[in-house]
Enzyme design. Structure first.
Site, PDB file in Angstrom:
ATOM      1  N   GLN A  20       2.882  -0.638  13.063  1.00 24.34           N
ATOM      2  CA  GLN A  20       4.075  -0.271  13.845  1.00 24.34           C
ATOM      3  C   GLN A  20       3.825   0.241  15.272  1.00 24.34           C
ATOM      4  O   GLN A  20       4.641   0.090  16.076  1.00 24.34           O
ATOM      5  CB  GLN A  20       5.181   0.281  12.909  1.00 24.34           C
ATOM      6  CG  GLN A  20       5.733  -0.650  11.819  1.00 24.34           C
ATOM      7  CD  GLN A  20       6.633   0.304  11.087  1.00 24.34           C
ATOM      8  OE1 GLN A  20       7.171   1.188  11.485  1.00 24.34           O
ATOM      9  NE2 GLN A  20       6.714  -0.179   9.639  1.00 24.34           N
ATOM     10  N   ARG A  41      14.709  -3.852  11.261  1.00 23.11           N
ATOM     11  CA  ARG A  41      14.007  -3.975  10.225  1.00 23.11           C
ATOM     12  C   ARG A  41      13.516  -5.618  10.204  1.00 23.11           C
ATOM     13  O   ARG A  41      12.277  -5.905  10.129  1.00 23.11           O
ATOM     14  CB  ARG A  41      14.167  -3.730   8.827  1.00 23.11           C
ATOM     15  CG  ARG A  41      13.228  -3.760   7.598  1.00 23.11           C
ATOM     16  CD  ARG A  41      13.657  -3.225   6.309  1.00 23.11           C
ATOM     17  NE  ARG A  41      14.647  -4.320   5.460  1.00 23.11           N
ATOM     18  CZ  ARG A  41      14.753  -4.486   4.192  1.00 23.11           C
ATOM     19  NH1 ARG A  41      14.262  -3.636   3.853  1.00 23.11           N
ATOM     20  NH2 ARG A  41      15.761  -5.353   3.764  1.00 23.11           N
ATOM     21  N   TYR A  80       1.438  -1.223   3.121  1.00 24.02           N
ATOM     22  CA  TYR A  80       1.936  -2.424   2.312  1.00 24.02           C
ATOM     23  C   TYR A  80       1.937  -3.722   2.859  1.00 24.02           C
ATOM     24  O   TYR A  80       2.255  -4.606   2.296  1.00 24.02           O
ATOM     25  CB  TYR A  80       3.530  -2.058   2.255  1.00 24.02           C
ATOM     26  CG  TYR A  80       4.324  -2.053   3.456  1.00 24.02           C
ATOM     27  CD1 TYR A  80       4.904  -3.185   4.062  1.00 24.02           C
ATOM     28  CD2 TYR A  80       4.641  -0.492   3.888  1.00 24.02           C
ATOM     29  CE1 TYR A  80       5.552  -3.076   5.170  1.00 24.02           C
ATOM     30  CE2 TYR A  80       5.397  -0.824   5.261  1.00 24.02           C
ATOM     31  CZ  TYR A  80       5.784  -1.855   5.739  1.00 24.02           C
ATOM     32  OH  TYR A  80       6.717  -1.880   6.876  1.00 24.02           O
ATOM     33  N   HIS A 164       7.115   1.957  -2.603  1.00 24.24           N
ATOM     34  CA  HIS A 164       7.871   1.643  -1.292  1.00 24.24           C
ATOM     35  C   HIS A 164       8.957   2.373  -1.362  1.00 24.24           C
ATOM     36  O   HIS A 164       9.283   3.180  -0.325  1.00 24.24           O
ATOM     37  CB  HIS A 164       7.970   0.412  -0.657  1.00 24.24           C
ATOM     38  CG  HIS A 164       8.568   0.124   0.491  1.00 24.24           C
ATOM     39  ND1 HIS A 164       9.925   0.242   0.577  1.00 24.24           N
ATOM     40  CD2 HIS A 164       7.893   0.333   1.706  1.00 24.24           C
ATOM     41  CE1 HIS A 164      10.341   0.135   1.964  1.00 24.24           C
ATOM     42  NE2 HIS A 164       9.015  -0.147   2.497  1.00 24.24           N
ATOM     43  N   HIS A 191       9.429   6.550  -0.055  1.00 30.56           N
ATOM     44  CA  HIS A 191      10.480   6.541   0.771  1.00 30.56           C
ATOM     45  C   HIS A 191      11.713   6.805   0.017  1.00 30.56           C
ATOM     46  O   HIS A 191      11.874   6.093  -0.996  1.00 30.56           O
ATOM     47  CB  HIS A 191      10.727   5.256   1.490  1.00 30.56           C
ATOM     48  CG  HIS A 191       9.817   4.532   2.497  1.00 30.56           C
ATOM     49  ND1 HIS A 191       9.140   3.447   2.658  1.00 30.56           N
ATOM     50  CD2 HIS A 191       9.354   5.409   3.613  1.00 30.56           C
ATOM     51  CE1 HIS A 191       8.403   3.364   3.564  1.00 30.56           C
ATOM     52  NE2 HIS A 191       8.513   4.456   4.417  1.00 30.56           N
ATOM     53  N   GLU A 194      16.807   7.325   2.867  1.00 30.16           N
ATOM     54  CA  GLU A 194      16.906   7.529   4.243  1.00 30.16           C
ATOM     55  C   GLU A 194      17.963   6.881   5.301  1.00 30.16           C
ATOM     56  O   GLU A 194      18.522   7.431   6.089  1.00 30.16           O
ATOM     57  CB  GLU A 194      15.572   6.559   4.839  1.00 30.16           C
ATOM     58  CG  GLU A 194      15.446   6.462   6.328  1.00 30.16           C
ATOM     59  CD  GLU A 194      14.162   5.471   6.733  1.00 30.16           C
ATOM     60  OE1 GLU A 194      13.740   4.846   5.861  1.00 30.16           O
ATOM     61  OE2 GLU A 194      13.991   5.755   7.976  1.00 30.16           O
ATOM     62  N   HIS A 228      11.346  11.068   4.205  1.00 30.06           N
ATOM     63  CA  HIS A 228      12.788  11.257   4.767  1.00 30.06           C
ATOM     64  C   HIS A 228      13.482  12.170   4.137  1.00 30.06           C
ATOM     65  O   HIS A 228      14.181  13.133   4.354  1.00 30.06           O
ATOM     66  CB  HIS A 228      13.204   9.967   5.159  1.00 30.06           C
ATOM     67  CG  HIS A 228      12.583   8.886   5.952  1.00 30.06           C
ATOM     68  ND1 HIS A 228      11.809   9.047   7.196  1.00 30.06           N
ATOM     69  CD2 HIS A 228      11.937   7.780   5.383  1.00 30.06           C
ATOM     70  CE1 HIS A 228      11.007   8.308   7.494  1.00 30.06           C
ATOM     71  NE2 HIS A 228      11.191   7.426   6.724  1.00 30.06           N
ATOM     72  N   ASP A 279       5.312   8.160  11.161  1.00 32.71           N
ATOM     73  CA  ASP A 279       5.985   6.946  10.822  1.00 32.71           C
ATOM     74  C   ASP A 279       6.025   5.595  11.469  1.00 32.71           C
ATOM     75  O   ASP A 279       4.769   5.150  11.482  1.00 32.71           O
ATOM     76  CB  ASP A 279       7.514   7.463  10.510  1.00 32.71           C
ATOM     77  CG  ASP A 279       8.155   6.091   9.643  1.00 32.71           C
ATOM     78  OD1 ASP A 279       7.647   5.354   9.502  1.00 32.71           O
ATOM     79  OD2 ASP A 279       9.483   6.509   9.224  1.00 32.71           O
TER      80      ASP A 279
HETATM   81  C1  NGQ Z   1       8.997   0.563   6.458  1.00 29.51           C
HETATM   82  N1  NGQ Z   1      10.083   2.300   7.560  1.00 29.51           N
HETATM   83  O1  NGQ Z   1       8.564   0.326   5.067  1.00 29.51           O
HETATM   84  O2  NGQ Z   1       7.976   0.357   7.271  1.00 29.51           O
HETATM   85  C2  NGQ Z   1      10.224   1.281   6.649  1.00 29.51           C
HETATM   86  C3  NGQ Z   1      11.286   0.271   6.842  1.00 29.51           C
HETATM   87  C4  NGQ Z   1      12.315  -0.311   4.810  1.00 29.51           C
HETATM   88  C5  NGQ Z   1      11.007   2.997   7.644  1.00 29.51           C
HETATM   89  N2  NGQ Z   1      11.784   3.406   6.662  1.00 29.51           N
HETATM   90  C6  NGQ Z   1      11.484  -0.642   5.793  1.00 29.51           C
HETATM   91  N3  NGQ Z   1      11.131   4.129   8.638  1.00 29.51           N
HETATM   92  O3  NGQ Z   1      12.336   0.542   4.434  1.00 29.51           O
HETATM   93  O4  NGQ Z   1      12.715  -1.367   3.937  1.00 29.51           O
HETATM   94 ZN    ZN Z   2       7.973   4.910   6.297  1.00 30.92          ZN
END
Ligand code: NGQ
Ligand code: ZN
Length: 410
Positions: A20, A41, A80, A164, A191, A194, A228, A279
């Site tokens: 990213q 996203r 991922y 994830h 995660h 968030e 988060h 992140d």
């Molecule tokens: C990610 N990033 O997996 O890169 C996530 C976005 C999601 C953040 N949450 C994608 N900052 O959560 O589905």
């Molecule tokens: Zn993340």
């Protein structure tokens, strides 16, 4: 006045998606008046679809060199992007993981690689969308990848697991993977909570808020890092603190994505542990993460000097030392390993004129944006000299070439 000690421990960056970095600054144009995390996203997925093992290497190497220059000595990579863009595994199923391992090795940063389990497109168990297909694994294939990566562990490489999110991992898969690593000491990251929409969907489908559900359905312990954990009730705040898990706070990304503000004051009051993460890598600076962590609380509470402890009044010191210990816990390196990582601040930095041991960290965190890190040593090896990564020029040249090519076919 005598010179004071300007050597500090290296900090752990406990949440990163390296690829990213290459889209930093490319998602800041309004596409819809209701732009949000979810429209970001979509852009991010489109970008992710163009990353190859080679371009990921070039991006990660540049990023990791910048991390070292800013004072991070280790990074947890929440990884991922496993397969080809169409979802077909690469001939070598670990090709994308290995490109991150190579970038860390070549820049000299410690890496905690967290291969991510990603199975569904939402709480309702829907299939992955076309753009998510390259993230997906069945549990067996995931455990195969994990085993393969764990064989590569070394003094500089730790391997853990990551889910994830509750959106992407059905309850039975979570249970099966946890059973497979039961009793093993390895980092476990996820995660969680968030975005408000995620909390609401979780309540609708699983009858509980995300953190509430996780605490009730998994033995959350110090191996865990909750990434988060923005939207919490007081009971959830207490539950996380009691579990001794670490919360990964990523203030610059959380601000960039409009996530919300973590209830830091409540969390401190019950002894919660945190570390910081870059992140999405819109910023690569522990100073900026720590500073914005505190500033967010000031904006929220209309007070000053929020992140303090009964025994420590210096906000810079509290933030730095807490992020240090939480960071070590989350990254899974031993105390002895972490103690071999040091950063040295620039004795000539004007922002440090007259610094004393009791205000050095306040000045490091709150006195501006000129980089103060002069030298960085990781596991006994100097990787940053005079503020620059030792291989920086060549790494940047490869990055430029790679990014131009990526942008040209976008
Ligand atoms: C990610 N990033 O997996 O890169 C996530 C976005 C999601 C953040 N949450 C994608 N900052 O959560 O589905
Ligand atoms: Zn993340």
């Amino acid at each position: 006045m005598d010179a004071i000690e300007l050597t500090l421990p290296g900090l752990a960056n406990i949440h990163c998606h390296a690829f990213q970095r290459a889209m930093a600054g490319l998602a800041e144009r309004q596409t819809d008046p209701a732009d949000s995390f979810w429209t970001w996203r979509e852009l991010m997925y489109r970008f992710a679809g163009r990353i190859t093992p080679e371009s990921q290497y070039d991006i990660a190497a540049q990023l990791y060199a910048e991390m070292l220059e800013s004072g991070y000595s280790s990074v947890c990579e929440f990884h991922y992007l496993h397969h080809r863009p169409d979802g077909e595994p690469y001939g070598d199923r670990a090709a994308m993981s290995d490109s991150l391992i190579a970038a860390a090795r070549d820049t000299g940063i410690r890496l905690t690689l967290l291969p991510v389990l990603y199975m569904t497109g939402g709480f309702d168990g829907r299939a992955l969308s076309d753009r998510q297909r390259r993230f997906g694994h069945a549990v067996d294939a995931y455990l195969g990848l994990l085993e393969r990566l764990r064989r590569q562990e070394s003094d500089m490489l730790r391997v853990g697991i990551a889910f994830h999110s509750l959106r992407a991992v059905p309850p039975d898969a979570l249970r099966d993977v946890l059973a497979a690593v039961q009793g093993q000491s390895l980092p476990i990251h996820i995660h969680i909570a968030e975005q408000i929409a995620e909390v609401e969907e979780c309540v609708a489908v699983r009858g509980a808020r995300p953190v509430e559900w996780l605490l009730a359905n998994a033995a959350v312990d110090p191996r865990w890092t909750l990434v988060h954990a923005t939207h919490l009730t007081h009971a959830e705040v207490r539950g996380i603190a009691a579990s001794e898990a670490v919360v990964a706070l990523c203030p610059t990304t959380e601000a960039n994505l409009g996530d919300g503000l973590f209830p830091l004051r409540d969390f401190f009051a019950v002894g919660g542990r945190f570390g910081i993460g870059s992140d999405s890598n819109v910023s690569v600076s522990p100073v900026e993460e720590l500073r914005w962590l505190e500033y967010g609380q000031r904006l929220l509470t209309h007070q000053r000097n929020v992140a303090t402890l009964p025994t420590q009044a210096s906000v810079g010191e509290v933030l730095f030392t807490q992020a240090l210990t939480g960071g070590r816990q989350a990254s899974g390196f031993s105390e002895a390993q972490a103690q071999r990582d040091r950063i040295r601040l620039d004795a000539d930095a004007v922002a440090l004129v007259g610094a004393r041991p009791d205000n050095l960290l306040d000045r490091f965190v709150f006195a501006g944006n000129r980089p103060m890190v002069q030298e960085v040593e990781v596991a006994g090896r100097i990787v940053v000299r005079d503020g620059r990564h030792i291989g920086g020029a060549g790494i940047a040249e490869r990055y430029r070439r790679s990014l131009r090519a990526l942008l040209a076919d976008g």
